[in-house]
Write an enzyme that holds these catalytic residues in place. Structure first.
Site, short mmCIF file in Angstrom:
data_model
loop_
_atom_site.label_atom_id
_atom_site.label_comp_id
_atom_site.label_asym_id
_atom_site.label_seq_id
_atom_site.Cartn_x
_atom_site.Cartn_y
_atom_site.Cartn_z
N GLU A 98 0.81 -1.19 -0.09
CA GLU A 98 0.08 -0.08 -0.01
C GLU A 98 0.79 1.39 -0.10
OE1 GLU A 98 -2.35 0.92 3.74
OE2 GLU A 98 -1.39 -0.98 4.23
N HIS A 149 -1.07 -6.17 16.36
CA HIS A 149 -0.18 -5.56 17.54
C HIS A 149 -0.42 -6.66 18.66
CE1 HIS A 149 0.56 -2.19 14.52
NE2 HIS A 149 -0.94 -2.17 14.58
N ASP A 175 -6.78 -6.16 5.86
CA ASP A 175 -5.90 -5.39 6.35
C ASP A 175 -5.54 -6.05 7.83
OD1 ASP A 175 -4.27 -3.38 7.37
OD2 ASP A 175 -5.91 -1.80 7.39
N HIS A 230 -9.00 -0.53 1.62
CA HIS A 230 -9.81 -0.31 2.74
C HIS A 230 -10.50 0.59 2.99
CE1 HIS A 230 -6.15 1.98 3.99
NE2 HIS A 230 -5.44 0.83 4.18
C1 NCD Z 1 -1.32 -0.71 9.58
C2 NCD Z 1 -0.42 -1.60 10.25
O1 NCD Z 1 -0.42 -1.71 11.50
O2 NCD Z 1 0.68 -1.82 9.82
N1 NCD Z 1 -2.44 -0.31 10.68
C3 NCD Z 1 -3.55 0.27 10.09
O3 NCD Z 1 -4.14 0.84 11.10
N2 NCD Z 1 -4.39 -0.22 9.06
C4 NCD Z 1 -0.90 0.02 8.54
C5 NCD Z 1 -1.81 0.35 7.49
O4 NCD Z 1 -2.38 -0.33 6.55
O5 NCD Z 1 -2.24 1.58 7.57
#
Ligand code: NCD
Length: 420
Positions: A142, A288, A284, A221
């Site tokens: 992306e 974390h 997506d 997204h």
């Molecule tokens: C994604 C990430 O954590 O790599 N986080 C998110 O909020 N979507 C990065 C991204 O795709 O923006």
């Protein structure tokens, strides 16, 4: 004499209603009709049999980010959710911004991934676009047209130039289009305000205006009905924007923090009403750790894990009559494969023999059922239909919590030149 098929899926109900036996040999469907002998036969009577999904937006992490996810846990999570192909995003640490970094990433995945994979190239002003294509990048991006977790934004001129260069190598540009305003980022409502729906709509239009070279665009997204209406090019939507709204979380719960943000319940419903205008559903998947998601809202990273819950949530909506099965197959498997130039999984002779078999029964999602290393989900208690068995290239690669190793492949982009 032709060798016998290695696997026969018996009593498969095709989306149009016909019931057939599917014979798979050397990884592809060789016959759909009545079956002969084979080494392994699996009775699929009464089940949903889906061509396995291609998730074209997944952050598999690894390397320095292995505390969040790695190829083994991420690919287990994919298979556990009926996904046999993942397209890995390049905002890793270090990013995939050189042929060497791309080759290292491919090697890591070849050693550890249990599912098929493709790797995208980063997009910055000085990426060697041509070399990235020849090294096998699937798509470009992306591409961040607004910063996000581990993603730096490109300005207008850099984006315009990047699109020209991607077009010159006949590539697909995948775009994270957002606009960010200043202001505090203390809770989900403020996060939504800073990265607003209006801003996303403007960003989508701007990216399209900057695309003077008519590069093939894929908008990642999109989080609102109006963004879909404004988009030309292919449109991707995530399960979290379809099934979660910020109203469903405690107001400063970082587990609902993601870019683009979760919207209000009204916006979520409007987005779902645009189902027919959505080309691709992708997760997506952005794992974390629980510790990171336990930080103060403004410090916590954005992102929601979802590769394993994507198809199961959609099938929950097929069971309750909200969505049609063919539309789910199209948006999770056939269309992403076509956009990326990956051989399609499916019921026709010659199709890739990747399938997921589901009992038609919903369960309530719990984090401890899932296989991502991150260990949490934003979908606790949501109804979902999980696969009982997953087939990759005619071999069982997931069954009752076990992941027998199959023969996953790397799918390089169409610009790949072997040995380059
Ligand atoms: C994604 C990430 O954590 O790599 N986080 C998110 O909020 N979507 C990065 C991204 O795709 O923006």
């Amino acid at each position: 004499m032709e060798s016998r098929p290695s696997l026969i899926l018996c009593n498969v109900q095709l989306p149009e209603g016909r019931v057939v036996d599917l014979s798979i040999r050397k990884g592809v469907v060789v016959h759909a009709g009545s079956s002969g002998a084979s080494e392994v036969r699996i009775d699929c009577a009464g089940m949903f049999v889906l061509p396995a999904a291609v998730d074209m937006h997944v952050h598999m992490r690894g390397g320095l980010q292995s505390g969040k996810e790695d190829w083994t846990t991420g690919s287990r999570s994919a298979l556990g959710g009926g996904v046999t192909v993942v397209v890995d995003q390049p905002n890793t640490i270090p990013p995939i911004d050189s042929p060497g970094a791309l080759r290292d990433r491919v090697r890591d995945a070849q050693e550890h991934s249990l599912c098929h994979f493709a790797i995208n190239s980063s997009v910055t002003a000085d990426i060697p676009f041509d070399e990235m294509g020849r090294a096998g990048a699937m798509a470009f991006g992306e591409t961040f047209y607004a910063p996000s977790s581990y993603g730096e934004a490109l300005g207008r001129d850099a984006l315009s130039l990047a699109l020209e260069r991607i077009h010159a190598v006949d590539g697909l540009a995948t775009i994270h289009a957002e606009e960010i305003s200043t202001g505090p980022d203390l809770d989900l409502a403020l996060h939504d305000e800073r990265r607003s729906v209006d801003g996303e709509v403007r960003a989508v239009k701007e990216v399209q205006n900057l695309n003077g070279s008519h590069c093939r665009l894929h908008l990642c997204h999109l989080s609102s009905a109006r963004s879909i209406d404004a988009a030309s090019g292919s449109v991707e939507v995530t399960p979290h924007h379809l099934f979660l709204s910020r109203d469903q979380f405690r107001k400063d719960d970082p587990r609902g923090k993601v870019n683009p943000p979760l919207r209000s319940e009204k916006h979520r419903r409007e987005l779902l009403s645009r189902w027919d205008g959505i080309d691709v559903i992708a997760s997506d998947h952005a794992p974390h750790t629980i510790a990171e998601k336990g930080e103060d809202f403004s410090d916590a990273p954005s992102g929601i894990p979802g590769v394993e819950t994507m198809v199961p949530l959609l099938l929950g909506k097929v069971l309750d009559g909200t969505l049609s099965l063919p539309s789910v197959i199209e948006k999770t498997s056939s269309t992403p494969a076509r956009l990326l130039g990956i051989p399609p999984a499916g019921f026709a002779v010659g199709d890739r023999g990747d399938f997921a078999l589901y009992q038609k029964k919903a369960v309530r999602i719990r984090a401890d059922m899932l296989h991502s290393k991150c260990g949490w989900t934003s979908y606790e208690n949501h109804p979902a239909v999980f696969p009982e068995m997953v087939i990759l290239g005619g071999e069982v690669v997931y069954h009752e919590g076990e992941f027998p190793r199959g023969k996953p492949s790397w799918f390089p982009g169409k610009g790949f030149v072997p040995g380059s």
